[in-house]
Structures are given as structure tokens and as C-alpha cells.
Design an enzyme around this catalytic site. Sequence first.
Site, mmCIF file in Angstrom:
data_model
loop_
_atom_site.group_PDB
_atom_site.id
_atom_site.type_symbol
_atom_site.label_atom_id
_atom_site.label_comp_id
_atom_site.label_asym_id
_atom_site.label_seq_id
_atom_site.Cartn_x
_atom_site.Cartn_y
_atom_site.Cartn_z
ATOM 1 N N SER A 49 1.101 -0.848 -0.049
ATOM 2 C CA SER A 49 0.031 0.093 0.382
ATOM 3 C C SER A 49 1.157 1.175 0.315
ATOM 4 C CB SER A 49 -0.834 0.033 0.944
ATOM 5 O OG SER A 49 -1.738 0.632 1.400
ATOM 6 N N TYR A 106 -0.404 -0.727 10.928
ATOM 7 C CA TYR A 106 -0.409 -0.660 9.262
ATOM 8 C C TYR A 106 0.817 -0.365 8.314
ATOM 9 C CZ TYR A 106 -2.500 -0.976 4.879
ATOM 10 O OH TYR A 106 -3.385 -1.051 3.178
#
Length: 90
Positions: free
Chosen positions: A29, A42
Amino acid sequence: MMMMMMMMMMMMMMMMFILSTGRVIIVTSVKGRIYYPCISAYGVTKHGLETFSDCLRVEMERFGVKVSLVEPGNFSTCTDIVKGNNVGES
């Protein structure tokens, strides 16, 4: 014991890469590069995948194996897929 099993798995993966030329594609990501409050865990995992793919790219280059990193942008915000009014709609 667990560490030894992990090392054996890594060696098996390396042998698979060495025996065949090809491409490894790792999807992560953009949030591994851009940091926001409340997503530290994350972000750390995504940054770890980026570092892993960079190292793997250098290590596998001599065997003809290419490593690609795909970092999609902020898909959920751009598409409004996680807004409250879209949850449960079909």
C-alpha cells in the site's frame, strides 16, 4: 525450533527462485510511505514489505528473477467504499 523451520522455508523459497526465472509481484500500500495518525501498525507492516521487496530485488537479480512492488493509492477514500452510507448497500 521455530527459527530453524523459518530458515528452512526461506532456503526452499530461495531455491525455487534460483531454479526458475520469472517475476515476484508483491502488493502493498502507498501507506507504507505516507503516514497517518492511528495506523502505525498498518504503516509499519507495509513499510516492511517495501524493504523486503527491495532486498529481494537485489538478491534475485543475478538469477534473472525480477521483483515488482505494486502500491495502489488510497483506494477506499477515492471510491467512498468505506463511508457509513455505503455499508450494507448492494
